[in-house]
Design a protein around this motif. Structure first.
Motif, PDB file in Angstrom:
ATOM      1  N   THR A  80       0.810  -1.224   0.000  1.00  0.00           N
ATOM      2  CA  THR A  80       0.000   0.000   0.000  1.00  0.00           C
ATOM      3  C   THR A  80       0.844   1.276   0.000  1.00  0.00           C
TER       4      THR A  80
ATOM      5  N   ASN B 118     -10.957  -0.404   3.512  1.00  0.00           N
ATOM      6  CA  ASN B 118     -11.487  -0.137   2.174  1.00  0.00           C
ATOM      7  C   ASN B 118     -12.678   0.824   2.226  1.00  0.00           C
ATOM      8  N   PRO B 119     -12.396   2.082   2.602  1.00  0.00           N
ATOM      9  CA  PRO B 119     -13.492   3.055   2.741  1.00  0.00           C
ATOM     10  C   PRO B 119     -14.200   3.320   1.413  1.00  0.00           C
ATOM     11  N   GLN B 120     -13.540   2.987   0.305  1.00  0.00           N
ATOM     12  CA  GLN B 120     -14.175   3.218  -1.014  1.00  0.00           C
ATOM     13  C   GLN B 120     -15.241   2.176  -1.316  1.00  0.00           C
ATOM     14  N   GLY B 121     -15.370   1.171  -0.460  1.00  0.00           N
ATOM     15  CA  GLY B 121     -16.357   0.116  -0.678  1.00  0.00           C
ATOM     16  C   GLY B 121     -15.697  -1.140  -1.226  1.00  0.00           C
ATOM     17  N   THR B 123     -16.313  -4.842  -3.592  1.00  0.00           N
ATOM     18  CA  THR B 123     -17.142  -5.704  -4.438  1.00  0.00           C
ATOM     19  C   THR B 123     -17.247  -7.073  -3.773  1.00  0.00           C
ATOM     20  N   GLU B 126     -13.969  -8.765  -4.034  1.00  0.00           N
ATOM     21  CA  GLU B 126     -12.952  -8.265  -3.096  1.00  0.00           C
ATOM     22  C   GLU B 126     -13.200  -8.793  -1.684  1.00  0.00           C
ATOM     23  N   GLU B 153     -21.911  -0.961   4.470  1.00  0.00           N
ATOM     24  CA  GLU B 153     -22.741   0.227   4.200  1.00  0.00           C
ATOM     25  C   GLU B 153     -23.019   1.001   5.483  1.00  0.00           C
ATOM     26  N   HIS B 156     -19.627   2.576   6.853  1.00  0.00           N
ATOM     27  CA  HIS B 156     -19.174   3.736   6.090  1.00  0.00           C
ATOM     28  C   HIS B 156     -20.225   4.845   6.047  1.00  0.00           C
ATOM     29  N   GLN B 158     -23.208   4.884   4.843  1.00  0.00           N
ATOM     30  CA  GLN B 158     -24.091   4.999   3.673  1.00  0.00           C
ATOM     31  C   GLN B 158     -25.535   4.663   4.034  1.00  0.00           C
TER      32      GLN B 158
END
Lengths: 264, 166
Positions: A80, B118-121, B123, B126, B153, B156, B158
């Motif tokens: 990373t 993985n704050p971006q979400g 799949t 993943e 969700e 984070h 959402q």
């Protein structure tokens, strides 16, 4: 496991002192290989010297045309690190495939290289990138460092401090993982460097090796077609319950093409 | 005997251990936190996953003395003091992400680390890749993946509450 004394020095000098005074003391970095070995009583060190408290062994920095990675940098940190992802993305991607998440959180680049497991990932990258190993007392080239299965040029009491990876023009890596152990059945790291193309192979043989025929072919013609005519000989490759030497030889050829595609 | 001082689930402990004592042994046998399980004891199955300084690690492959000074979180430390479950625990319940339950503590601890990193979400692929260090021998992965996706969700921000299982 057998019991042992435990030391946690805060400097390389202190660690080297303990290791020099007691030939049966062992350094421990992430412990991802050493602790399982101790559980099996394969080893009986008098003491463990934990390198986890030595700040100078951690971190990634640029020095000239190379990236220098501290020996105690974890696989997760390698995977990373923004500098590595930009300069040698293949090395960062490789680190993201070592073991599993929890192994990557504890295991270290230096620990893996100093252990020199034939199926470990990093040795192929170190050989292909022409890395220099920096210890507490000297600098060692990758070819001189790796001396066959689980053997390196490190002397008793000598500690790996950092590894310097020259930044390549391009590099790529591909491996086939054993589905149970996650170790590489065969992995190929290809680097296009200022000094020509270099190809490192792990997993397939009793130790990491350079595939010089592929190097010659790719130096003349950097394309997948250049690899079509190159055959990997099964002679001296590993044959075991996971695969024959012939199977591994074929894997080396396939992984080389995938590594080349990965390099772009 | 070496002494180790660790903060476990917010509480400081100083414990006498042998140098060879594993973190999971100290947690289970000395602190009596038996929610952390030992499955394979060979760092493969992930039943013993705990957080050390916020990162998921296999407590069967870490010496207790190596955790000196660390913040350790186990499955017992996730729920709030009033018993409100962590969103990941709640999602495992809502989505029936367990059968026998043996792997569950490790799954939950690994899943939280995965979502936090993985704050971006994430799949579905993943999430499955991110669980490569955890084995469920009931092979109940399908609902585990759904639960992690739903919990992410909430973690984070959402969604305020867990999406109900269909």
């Amino acid at each position: 496991m057998y019991d042992f004394a435990y030391h946690k020095p805060t400097s390389v000098a202190d660690a080297v002192k303990i290791l020099s005074e007691d030939p049966d003391a062992k350094p421990i970095s992430g412990g991802m290989t050493l602790l399982p070995a101790l559980k099996h009583r394969l080893n009986r060190p008098t003491s463990l010297v934990d390198l986890g408290g030595i700040a100078e062994l951690k971190g990634v920095k640029r020095e000239g045309d190379a990236i220098v990675v501290g020996a105690m940098t974890t696989h997760y940190a390698v995977a990373t690190d923004p500098l590595l992802k930009q300069s040698i993305p293949a090395l960062a991607r490789m680190a993201s495939t070592v073991g599993d998440t929890q192994v990557r959180n504890r295991g270290t680049l230096g620990g893996s290289l100093a252990n020199n497991d034939p199926a470990a990932d990093y040795p192929a990258a170190a050989v292909a990138l022409g890395a220099t190993f920096i210890t507490n007392s000297r600098r060692i080239s990758a070819e001189d460092f790796f001396q066959g299965m689980f053997t390196t040029a490190l002397e008793p009491g000598e500690l790996l401090v950092a590894v310097s990876f020259p930044i390549p023009e391009k590099a790529g890596y591909a491996k086939l993982r054993n589905p149970a152990s996650r170790y590489s059945m065969a992995g190929v790291f290809i680097a296009k460097t200022a000094g020509g193309v270099r190809v490192g192979v792990n997993g397939a043989g009793p130790g990491v090796f350079r595939q010089t025929e592929m190097e010659t072919a790719l130096s003349a013609n950097w394309s997948a077609t250049a690899l079509d005519g190159v055959r990997q000989s099964p002679d001296s490759l590993n044959s075991d319950i996971h695969g024959s030497a012939e199977y591994r030889a074929n894997l080396v050829e396939v992984m080389a093409k995938r590594a080349l595609a990965d390099a772009g | 005997m070496p002494q180790v001082t660790v903060t476990v689930n917010g509480q400081a402990h100083t414990v006498e251990v042998e140098a060879r004592t594993l973190l999971v042994e100290m947690l289970r046998e000395q602190l009596r936190l038996t929610g952390t399980h030992v499955g394979c004891d060979t760092s493969q199955c992930g039943a013993c996953v705990v957080h050390v300084n916020g990162e998921s690690v296999k407590a069967c492959t870490l010496l207790a003395v190596q955790a000196e000074g660390a913040q350790v979180t186990t499955i017992e430390g996730l729920a709030a003091a009033d018993g409100t479950l962590h969103p990941m625990q709640e999602a495992f319940r809502e989505y029936h992400a367990l059968q026998c339950g043996f792997c569950t503590p490790g799954m939950v601890m690994s899943a939280i680390d995965l979502v936090q990193k993985n704050p971006q979400g994430l799949t579905e692929h993943e999430i499955r890749e991110g669980l490569d260090g955890n084995i469920c021998r009931c092979t109940g992965y399908h609902n585990i993946v759904k639960a992690i996706s739903a919990a992410a969700e909430v973690m984070h921000g959402q969604r305020a509450e867990l999406a109900p299982a269909g």
